[in-house]
Design a protein around this motif. Structure first.
Motif, short mmCIF file in Angstrom:
data_model
loop_
_atom_site.label_atom_id
_atom_site.label_comp_id
_atom_site.label_asym_id
_atom_site.label_seq_id
_atom_site.Cartn_x
_atom_site.Cartn_y
_atom_site.Cartn_z
N ARG A 168 10.00 -0.37 -0.73
CA ARG A 168 9.18 0.38 -1.68
C ARG A 168 8.25 -0.59 -2.38
N GLY A 169 6.98 -0.55 -2.00
CA GLY A 169 6.03 -1.48 -2.58
C GLY A 169 4.69 -1.37 -1.90
N GLY A 170 3.93 -2.45 -1.92
CA GLY A 170 2.60 -2.47 -1.36
C GLY A 170 2.59 -2.58 0.15
N ARG A 171 1.40 -2.50 0.72
CA ARG A 171 1.25 -2.51 2.17
C ARG A 171 1.82 -3.76 2.80
N ARG A 172 1.60 -4.94 2.19
CA ARG A 172 2.10 -6.18 2.79
C ARG A 172 3.62 -6.17 2.89
N LEU A 173 4.29 -5.72 1.83
CA LEU A 173 5.75 -5.67 1.86
C LEU A 173 6.24 -4.72 2.93
N ILE A 174 5.67 -3.54 2.97
CA ILE A 174 6.12 -2.52 3.92
C ILE A 174 5.89 -2.98 5.35
N ASP A 175 4.72 -3.55 5.62
CA ASP A 175 4.45 -4.05 6.97
C ASP A 175 5.42 -5.16 7.36
N PHE A 176 5.72 -6.05 6.41
CA PHE A 176 6.65 -7.15 6.70
C PHE A 176 8.03 -6.61 7.05
N VAL A 177 8.52 -5.65 6.27
CA VAL A 177 9.85 -5.09 6.52
C VAL A 177 9.88 -4.39 7.87
N ARG A 178 8.88 -3.58 8.14
CA ARG A 178 8.84 -2.84 9.40
C ARG A 178 8.81 -3.79 10.61
N ASP A 179 8.05 -4.86 10.48
CA ASP A 179 7.87 -5.78 11.61
C ASP A 179 9.02 -6.76 11.77
N THR A 180 9.81 -6.96 10.72
CA THR A 180 10.83 -8.01 10.74
C THR A 180 12.25 -7.48 10.89
N ALA A 181 12.53 -6.29 10.38
CA ALA A 181 13.91 -5.80 10.26
C ALA A 181 14.58 -5.59 11.62
N ARG A 182 15.85 -5.95 11.66
CA ARG A 182 16.71 -5.63 12.82
C ARG A 182 17.64 -4.47 12.49
N ILE A 183 17.54 -3.96 11.27
CA ILE A 183 18.31 -2.79 10.87
C ILE A 183 17.36 -1.61 10.73
N PRO A 184 17.86 -0.37 10.79
CA PRO A 184 16.98 0.81 10.70
C PRO A 184 16.20 0.83 9.39
N VAL A 185 14.94 1.25 9.47
CA VAL A 185 14.05 1.28 8.32
C VAL A 185 13.40 2.65 8.20
N ILE A 186 13.35 3.18 6.97
CA ILE A 186 12.50 4.33 6.66
C ILE A 186 11.30 3.79 5.92
N GLU A 187 10.13 4.00 6.48
CA GLU A 187 8.92 3.42 5.91
C GLU A 187 8.37 4.28 4.78
N THR A 188 8.19 3.68 3.64
CA THR A 188 7.51 4.35 2.53
C THR A 188 6.14 3.74 2.42
N GLY A 189 5.14 4.47 2.86
CA GLY A 189 3.80 3.91 3.00
C GLY A 189 3.08 3.73 1.68
N ALA A 190 2.07 2.88 1.72
CA ALA A 190 1.20 2.71 0.56
C ALA A 190 0.46 4.01 0.28
N GLY A 191 0.09 4.23 -0.97
CA GLY A 191 -0.55 5.47 -1.36
C GLY A 191 -2.05 5.31 -1.52
N VAL A 192 -2.81 5.49 -0.43
CA VAL A 192 -4.27 5.57 -0.54
C VAL A 192 -4.60 7.05 -0.62
N VAL A 193 -4.94 7.51 -1.82
CA VAL A 193 -4.98 8.94 -2.14
C VAL A 193 -6.42 9.41 -2.34
N ASN A 194 -6.76 10.51 -1.68
CA ASN A 194 -8.09 11.12 -1.80
C ASN A 194 -7.99 12.52 -2.39
N THR A 195 -9.04 12.93 -3.09
CA THR A 195 -9.18 14.32 -3.54
C THR A 195 -10.59 14.79 -3.19
N TYR A 196 -10.66 15.94 -2.51
CA TYR A 196 -11.94 16.49 -2.08
C TYR A 196 -12.36 17.62 -3.01
N PHE A 197 -13.51 17.45 -3.68
CA PHE A 197 -14.08 18.52 -4.50
C PHE A 197 -15.04 19.31 -3.62
#
Length: 415
Positions: free
Chosen positions: A197-226
């Protein structure tokens, strides 16, 4: 550093959680909530030492900071978790085979959940409450920025667990080092699931490095369309709330997309942001409309990097589009699959938006600030999953349980 013995103790302690009743778990959660209130000064003193090491202008400062109000909210969320139905022992499927075997699928804990997070001391309490309620032990790996806060919080939890005769190893805080992160991600056989749970760099590192199962919580790049059919006053409120309620959280608004035929309303839409001195990175058409109205010091031309950036600050991009489809294309290219929103009075357009946008949470006439486990009625959250395999969106009690099959027979044998 060798943490194998630590992981072994957590794994062994996790077995004892199965012997607790839901009532016992709830009593302990309420006792921890009481302790948070009773020992506020102790927690806040540790947090002040962490804050003293960080520049207040750092976007993570707000995430790191604990206040009396935030501790009250943390305790309230923990008590709320205690009131929720247990996620364990639910029969999700049952049947009797032609040979008489009786099959039953029952929800169970994962066992040991590992959590890696950055400058967010509130996560310590959220993870403990959800893991404990769901019968999971937890291994916590916080960032060095929040280490003293996390140590004080886990020490408080341990005191309550010991008072109730529960092995404190069911909540274990690892050293705030990179080496500990590496060992955690390789703790095969000890940690059943890891959630970063953190920024993109942390999440990418965990996903690419872990040998145990991972649930990815992605970074929040959020848009709103008017949209061309958006309500102006509603849009003002939604945009301001989504951007400024708490800028450091993952559901905060990063980019406002506006239909070109509503550019005449742009200043009115963003004028509430002036009270918060929000810096706007705007494209050409928006710049022409805002120049001379929005302060020059807060108005900057957008670059390609402005779109797709999770600002975590009082900053926001603005993109002008000529059509609904162009808005969808922008979100598809720059969004992170976290939370997206549309402001429109046209129900058909809204339904098309919600059907077309590929994100965990898609809003219509509401701010993305509601993407939060407590706001969804889940008590608290362990993270916001942006992946599609397994849980998606706010993860709480049900999302950190698995299941097993129970089979009853009368001596049948397989031919």
């Amino acid at each position: 550093m060798q943490l194998t013995e630590t992981f072994q103790r957590v794994k062994a302690a996790s077995k004892s959680l199965a012997l607790l009743t839901d009532e016992q778990r709830n009593n302990i959660l309420n006792a921890v909530a009481d302790a948070i209130i009773d020992y506020k000064e102790r927690i806040l003193a540790a947090n002040e030492k962490d804050l003293a090491k960080m520049d207040p202008k750092n976007p993570l400062y707000d995430r790191l900071q604990l206040t009396e109000k935030r501790l009250d909210d943390i305790a309230s969320d923990m008590r709320n978790v205690a009131t929720l139905p247990s996620p364990l022992g639910h029969v999700t499927k049952q049947k009797t085979l032609p040979n008489g075997l009786r099959l039953c699928r029952v929800s169970t804990p994962f066992g040991v959940i590992g959590m890696i997070y950055e400058a967010r001391p509130n996560v310590t309490y959220d993870v403990f409450s959800l893991c404990f309620k769901s019968g999971n032990a937890c291994v916590l790996k916080g960032g060095s920025d929040a280490d003293l806060s996390n140590q004080a919080s886990v020490a408080l939890i341990h005191e309550v667990l010991e008072r109730f005769g529960v092995n404190p190893d069911v909540v274990t805080l690892l050293p705030a080092t990179h080496e500990a992160t590496g060992e955690m991600l390789n703790a095969v056989g000890y940690i059943d699931l890891c959630i970063p749970r953190g920024g993109r760099r942390l999440i990418d590192f965990v996903r690419d490095t872990a040998r145990i199962p991972v649930i990815e919580t992605g970074a929040g790049v959020v848009n709103t369309y008017f949209d061309i059919d958006g309500d102006l006053e509603m849009g003002r409120k939604i945009i301001c709330n989504a951007k400024t309620r708490r800028v450091s959280v993952c559901n905060a608004l990063d980019c406002l997309i506006i239909h070109e035929k509503r550019l005449g309303d742009l200043f009115e839409l963003v004028s509430p942001l002036l009270d918060h001195k929000v810096v706007l990175y705007v494209d050409g058409p928006a710049y022409q409309l805002l120049r001379g109205h929005y302060p020059d010091i807060l108005l900057l031309p957008a670059t390609e990097e402005s779109f797709g950036t999770e600002f975590m600050d009082y900053k926001m991009a603005i993109r002008t589009v000529s059509s609904f489809d162009e808005a969808l294309q922008h979100i598809d290219r720059h969004g992170s699959g976290h939370s997206e929103a549309i402001i429109t009075q046209n129900a058909d357009t809204a339904h098309r938006f919600q059907a077309s946008v590929d994100a965990a949470c898609v809003y219509w006439n509401a701010p993305t600030s509601f993407t939060d486990g407590a706001q969804f009625g889940l008590g608290a959250e362990i993270g916001i999953s942006t992946q599609k395999l397994g849980p998606r969106g706010p993860m709480a009690l049900e999302e950190i349980t698995t299941y097993k099959w129970l089979i009853e027979g009368d001596g049948q044998t397989r031919p």
